[in-house]
Design an enzyme around this catalytic site. Structure first.
Site, short mmCIF file in Angstrom:
data_model
loop_
_atom_site.label_atom_id
_atom_site.label_comp_id
_atom_site.label_asym_id
_atom_site.label_seq_id
_atom_site.Cartn_x
_atom_site.Cartn_y
_atom_site.Cartn_z
N ARG A 68 -14.32 -0.48 13.82
CA ARG A 68 -13.31 0.58 13.77
C ARG A 68 -12.03 0.19 14.51
NH1 ARG A 68 -14.82 4.40 16.99
NH2 ARG A 68 -12.98 4.48 18.30
N TYR A 122 6.93 7.77 -2.80
CA TYR A 122 5.60 8.06 -3.33
C TYR A 122 5.24 9.50 -2.92
CZ TYR A 122 0.50 7.60 -3.76
OH TYR A 122 -0.81 7.77 -4.09
N ASP A 194 8.57 0.55 2.80
CA ASP A 194 7.37 0.46 1.97
C ASP A 194 7.73 -0.45 0.80
OD1 ASP A 194 5.47 0.77 -0.07
OD2 ASP A 194 4.95 2.81 0.57
N LYS A 219 -2.49 -2.03 -4.66
CA LYS A 219 -1.65 -2.36 -5.82
C LYS A 219 -1.59 -3.89 -6.00
CE LYS A 219 -1.18 2.07 -5.56
NZ LYS A 219 -0.07 2.75 -4.93
#
Ligand SMILES: *Cc1c(COP(=O)(O)O)cnc(C)c1O
Length: 406
Positions: A68, A122, A194, A219
């Protein structure tokens, strides 16, 4: 972690000295910066599918490895490769692009701070900024990203970050990090980009003055529509702050998913080169087809940002959009009759995916609002894959005939 309040509410920029890319993107995607190897070592990165790791019995938390925490060896190897590809000091790999976006802003801001963001984002990123950050006492101003003046006018005393996407979805607008980097530096603000649609093959924002680069690795980086992952590349300082948020909020990437991402990176450069080429060919072809009112692609001289795209991108990208003369009915007819291209949201995979923003990313807007955003009736987004372009042309030709009949 004492770090936020320094001086009169101004903190120094999270300096992101560009690290010179010493190898090309194909080599980096395969080998990264290289490691010491010995006979008998595996050629392929091992998946270290372990949640926890042996620790020194007398050393405290400092040396602890725990998946984690983002310091599993598989996670670290992929992050180092991505930092090398973007030319940054460090990177951190996370469970999704949204985790990358959310943790970046949680790391950069605290209550009373402010962010200036492009309006062209987005959808879920827009919602995070518009709805989640304010719940944490962080104000957000959205601006039209085109001019420096709007950004400057939106600055407040406690603005911590400027943020935009490049190229944008689905009208593929291109903006130059360089045009905002002076402004960001002057005011000690982080410039965050981004760059999901560009991939590090077509653009390296840090080379043009950005401080941090976010990708949805679901992507192009993963590239096979089989992975959800995200990454943030930037200075060691920023990445450490994001890692603290990762420990607190927990969106760690599973070691197997990190390995899938590493495997995707090995073919990133060849995939993106092919997608650039296929998309450019298709854009030119669509421009000559009856029934096509408009083709939107930064590689075409008709695109408003063509000159800038030529200057700052190494390739125009794999996504193009078309507007059909028959409006939404024609778009429906077109999409319904495809045989090779698939109807699905998302992008960046080897398979060509087609979607209509009015039914996917832009459902919450009225058709008049969409038109004003450059998404008129009949708009179809095409995320081009690596298929043989002749087969895509044949498929789209058949679909255009069906659209004209609709
Ligand atoms: C898909 C996408 C995201 C979100 O990424 P996930 O991996 O789906 O969480 C963020 N930004 C852009 C530009 C995207 O296309």
């Amino acid at each position: 972690m004492a770090k936020k309040r320094r001086g009169a509410g101004r903190r120094p920029p999270p300096e992101a000295p560009e690290v010179r890319r010493t190898r090309g993107p194909s080599t980096l995607g395969i080998h990264g910066l290289g490691r010491e190897r010995e006979p008998g070592d595996p050629v392929v990165l091992p998946i270290v599918q372990s949640a926890t790791f042996l620790s020194d019995p007398v050393r405290g938390e400092a040396g602890v490895r725990y998946t984690r925490y983002g310091n599993n060896p598989t996670q670290i190897a992929v992050a180092e490769k991505l930092a090398a590809l973007e030319g940054t000091e460090a990177a951190i790999v996370l469970a999704s692009g949204m985790a990358a976006t959310a943790l970046t802003f949680l790391a950069l801001t605290s209550a009373g701070d402010h962010v200036v963001a492009s309006r062209l984002l987005y959808g879920w990123t827009h919602r995070f900024l518009a709805e989640e950050l304010p719940l944490r006492g962080v104000g957000v101003t959205f601006v039209d990203p085109g001019g420096k003046r709007q950004w400057r006018e939106a600055l407040q005393a406690r603005t911590r970050a400027l943020f935009f996407e490049v190229p944008t979805n689905p009208t593929l607008r291109v903006f130059d990090p360089h045009s905002l980097s002076m402004l960001a530096r002057e005011h000690g603000i982080a410039l965050v980009v981004d760059s999901t649609f560009a991939s590090p093959v077509n653009l390296r924002p840090v080379g043009r003055g950005a401080d941090a680069v976010i990708h949805s690795a679901s992507k192009y980086l993963g590239g096979h529509s089989d992975l959800i992952a995200g990454v943030v590349c930037g200075s060691r300082g920023l990445v450490d702050e994001i890692q603290t948020k990762l420990k607190l909020y927990g969106p760690a990437i599973d070691p197997h998913a990190a390995w899938v991402l590493d495997r995707g990176l090995k073919t990133l450069a060849v995939r993106v080169a092919r997608q650039n080429e296929n998309a450019l060919t298709l854009a030119g072809w669509f421009e000559e087809q009856p029934g096509v009112k408009q083709v939107i692609y930064p590689g075409l001289p008709s695109h408003p940002d063509h000159h800038l795209a030529r200057k700052i991108l190494s390739g125009y990208g794999g996504v193009l959009s078309i507007v059909l003369e028959g409006g939404d009915a024609a778009a429906d007819g077109f999409c319904e009759s495809l045989q090779v291209a698939l109807n699905a949201p998302s992008l960046g995979g080897v398979e060509t995916l087609v979607s209509q923003p009015r039914l996917t990313s832009h459902t919450t807007f009225t058709s008049a609002e969409r038109s004003a955003m450059g998404i008129p009736s009949g708009f179809v987004r095409i995320a081009v894959g690596t298929e043989d372009v002749e087969d895509l042309i044949a498929d789209f030709e058949m679909a255009l005939n069906a659209a004209r009949a609709a």
